[in-house]
Motif scaffolding. Structure first.
Motif, PDB file in Angstrom:
ATOM      1  N   SER A  73      -0.595   8.153   4.642  1.00  0.00           N
ATOM      2  CA  SER A  73      -1.919   7.665   4.262  1.00  0.00           C
ATOM      3  C   SER A  73      -2.506   6.847   5.409  1.00  0.00           C
ATOM      4  O   SER A  73      -2.291   5.650   5.493  1.00  0.00           O
ATOM      5  CB  SER A  73      -1.849   6.819   2.987  1.00  0.00           C
ATOM      6  N   TYR A  74      -3.228   7.504   6.289  1.00  0.00           N
ATOM      7  CA  TYR A  74      -3.941   6.758   7.326  1.00  0.00           C
ATOM      8  C   TYR A  74      -5.076   5.972   6.679  1.00  0.00           C
ATOM      9  O   TYR A  74      -5.368   4.848   7.049  1.00  0.00           O
ATOM     10  CB  TYR A  74      -4.541   7.702   8.373  1.00  0.00           C
ATOM     11  N   SER A  75      -5.733   6.618   5.734  1.00  0.00           N
ATOM     12  CA  SER A  75      -6.904   6.022   5.090  1.00  0.00           C
ATOM     13  C   SER A  75      -6.504   4.964   4.078  1.00  0.00           C
ATOM     14  O   SER A  75      -5.508   5.117   3.358  1.00  0.00           O
ATOM     15  CB  SER A  75      -7.677   7.132   4.377  1.00  0.00           C
ATOM     16  N   ALA A  76      -7.310   3.924   4.005  1.00  0.00           N
ATOM     17  CA  ALA A  76      -7.087   2.896   2.985  1.00  0.00           C
ATOM     18  C   ALA A  76      -7.629   3.330   1.627  1.00  0.00           C
ATOM     19  O   ALA A  76      -7.438   2.635   0.629  1.00  0.00           O
ATOM     20  CB  ALA A  76      -7.744   1.594   3.411  1.00  0.00           C
ATOM     21  N   PHE A  77      -8.318   4.477   1.582  1.00  0.00           N
ATOM     22  CA  PHE A  77      -8.919   4.944   0.337  1.00  0.00           C
ATOM     23  C   PHE A  77      -8.118   6.057  -0.343  1.00  0.00           C
ATOM     24  O   PHE A  77      -8.048   6.108  -1.571  1.00  0.00           O
ATOM     25  CB  PHE A  77     -10.333   5.473   0.602  1.00  0.00           C
ATOM     26  N   GLU A  78      -7.554   6.944   0.451  1.00  0.00           N
ATOM     27  CA  GLU A  78      -7.018   8.188  -0.090  1.00  0.00           C
ATOM     28  C   GLU A  78      -5.838   8.648   0.759  1.00  0.00           C
ATOM     29  O   GLU A  78      -5.895   8.592   1.985  1.00  0.00           O
ATOM     30  CB  GLU A  78      -8.146   9.231   0.024  1.00  0.00           C
ATOM     31  N   GLU A  79      -4.776   9.117   0.128  1.00  0.00           N
ATOM     32  CA  GLU A  79      -3.609   9.577   0.878  1.00  0.00           C
ATOM     33  C   GLU A  79      -3.885  10.931   1.534  1.00  0.00           C
ATOM     34  O   GLU A  79      -4.892  11.584   1.239  1.00  0.00           O
ATOM     35  CB  GLU A  79      -2.392   9.633  -0.056  1.00  0.00           C
ATOM     36  N   ALA A  80      -2.945  11.333   2.408  1.00  0.00           N
ATOM     37  CA  ALA A  80      -3.159  12.537   3.225  1.00  0.00           C
ATOM     38  C   ALA A  80      -3.160  13.822   2.400  1.00  0.00           C
ATOM     39  O   ALA A  80      -3.594  14.869   2.889  1.00  0.00           O
ATOM     40  CB  ALA A  80      -2.110  12.609   4.324  1.00  0.00           C
ATOM     41  N   ASP A  81      -2.724  13.765   1.148  1.00  0.00           N
ATOM     42  CA  ASP A  81      -2.831  14.954   0.288  1.00  0.00           C
ATOM     43  C   ASP A  81      -4.277  15.162  -0.164  1.00  0.00           C
ATOM     44  O   ASP A  81      -4.599  16.184  -0.754  1.00  0.00           O
ATOM     45  CB  ASP A  81      -1.885  14.869  -0.921  1.00  0.00           C
ATOM     46  N   ARG A  82      -5.127  14.159   0.144  1.00  0.00           N
ATOM     47  CA  ARG A  82      -6.559  14.173  -0.194  1.00  0.00           C
ATOM     48  C   ARG A  82      -6.791  14.213  -1.707  1.00  0.00           C
ATOM     49  O   ARG A  82      -7.856  14.624  -2.163  1.00  0.00           O
ATOM     50  CB  ARG A  82      -7.315  15.324   0.495  1.00  0.00           C
ATOM     51  N   LYS A  83      -5.790  13.801  -2.458  1.00  0.00           N
ATOM     52  CA  LYS A  83      -5.913  13.758  -3.924  1.00  0.00           C
ATOM     53  C   LYS A  83      -5.591  12.364  -4.458  1.00  0.00           C
ATOM     54  O   LYS A  83      -6.282  11.847  -5.312  1.00  0.00           O
ATOM     55  CB  LYS A  83      -4.925  14.748  -4.577  1.00  0.00           C
ATOM     56  N   THR A  84      -4.496  11.786  -3.950  1.00  0.00           N
ATOM     57  CA  THR A  84      -4.020  10.506  -4.468  1.00  0.00           C
ATOM     58  C   THR A  84      -4.858   9.368  -3.894  1.00  0.00           C
ATOM     59  O   THR A  84      -4.944   9.215  -2.681  1.00  0.00           O
ATOM     60  CB  THR A  84      -2.546  10.301  -4.076  1.00  0.00           C
TER      61      THR A  84
END
Ligand code: VGL
Ligand code: ZN
Length: 240
Positions: A149-160
């Motif tokens: 999870s690079y993003s603080a909003f959404e994990e790399a699966d783009r779902k969680t």
């Protein structure tokens, strides 16, 4: 400077337009973040500075800038990269793979990193000189062993999701100013996902440092520009 100034003014006019909730743009060209703005301080942790497990060149240099910027914000949110031992983003978890190579995982491409920011270690602690007494939330990410999870909003699966968008929205935040490490990974992904979630997003460039792996920094700025992330400097923010 005549033409650039005029262009800047026109861009600013277009950017802020009639949106009453946008930050105030002063005649001096300075931005005053209001009560509906949040400073997001991304991953200013021991792992990402000299002596850490994944040092970003000049990483510690952002600390005094961020400490000062925080005084100009009513809302400050801090993130921590917070991996399990044996995390899927670690090269060591994939047999003979080398750090800084890439592999395909079930959610897509994953850069493989040295083991870094393991939960509860001193390496994963916030930098000791980071002084953010008014910070309201620390959000940890990358704690699911199989998903980065690079993003603080959404994990790399783009779902969680991490819950950050809901938190900010519930508190009436409209605009985020992203700082920290690294510009081309966690900062950029956070700024891009902020846009995706409907926030105005700024990256305060001099309060970030990059990894710059195979052109990742130039690509990150290009992607951010394409999505309307604004690139500013810390001097553009009115000091408290
Ligand atoms: C980051 C690589 C791996 C970052 C985190 O904070 O930018 N980069 N994990
Ligand atoms: Zn990480």
């Amino acid at each position: 400077m005549q033409i650039p100034q005029r262009r800047q003014f026109l861009q600013a006019a277009a950017a802020f337009g009639a949106a009453g909730l946008a930050p105030t743009l002063w005649a001096a060209g300075k931005i005053k973040p209001g009560p509906r703005a949040a400073l997001i301080v991304v991953d200013v942790q021991n792992c990402f500075v000299d002596g850490g497990t994944l040092p970003v060149k000049g990483g510690a240099e952002v600390v005094p800038l961020i400490n000062k910027l925080a005084g100009s914000f009513d809302n400050v949110v801090v993130t921590q990269d917070w991996h399990t031992p044996g995390h899927a983003s670690f090269a060591s978890a994939h047999g003979g793979q080398k750090p800084f190579s890439s592999i395909k995982l079930d959610y897509g491409n994953q850069v493989l990193w040295p083991d870094h920011c393991v939960q509860g270690t001193d390496d994963a602690a916030l930098h000791k000189d980071l002084n953010l007494p008014t910070a309201q939330l620390v959000i940890r990410k990358g704690f699911n062993k199989g998903v980065d999870s690079y993003s603080a909003f959404e994990e790399a699966d783009r779902k969680t999701v991490t819950g950050l968008a809901g938190y900010l929205k519930a508190r009436g935040i409209k605009t985020v100013y992203v700082t920290g490490l690294a510009t081309d990974f966690c900062v950029a992904w956070t700024a891009l996902d902020a846009r995706k979630a409907g926030f105005e997003a700024y990256v305060i460039e001099d309060a970030t440092r990059a990894i710059d792996l195979n052109g990742s920094l130039a690509k990150a700025w290009k992607d951010m520009q394409a999505k309307g992330v604004k690139r500013i400097q810390s001097a553009d923010i009115v000091t408290a």
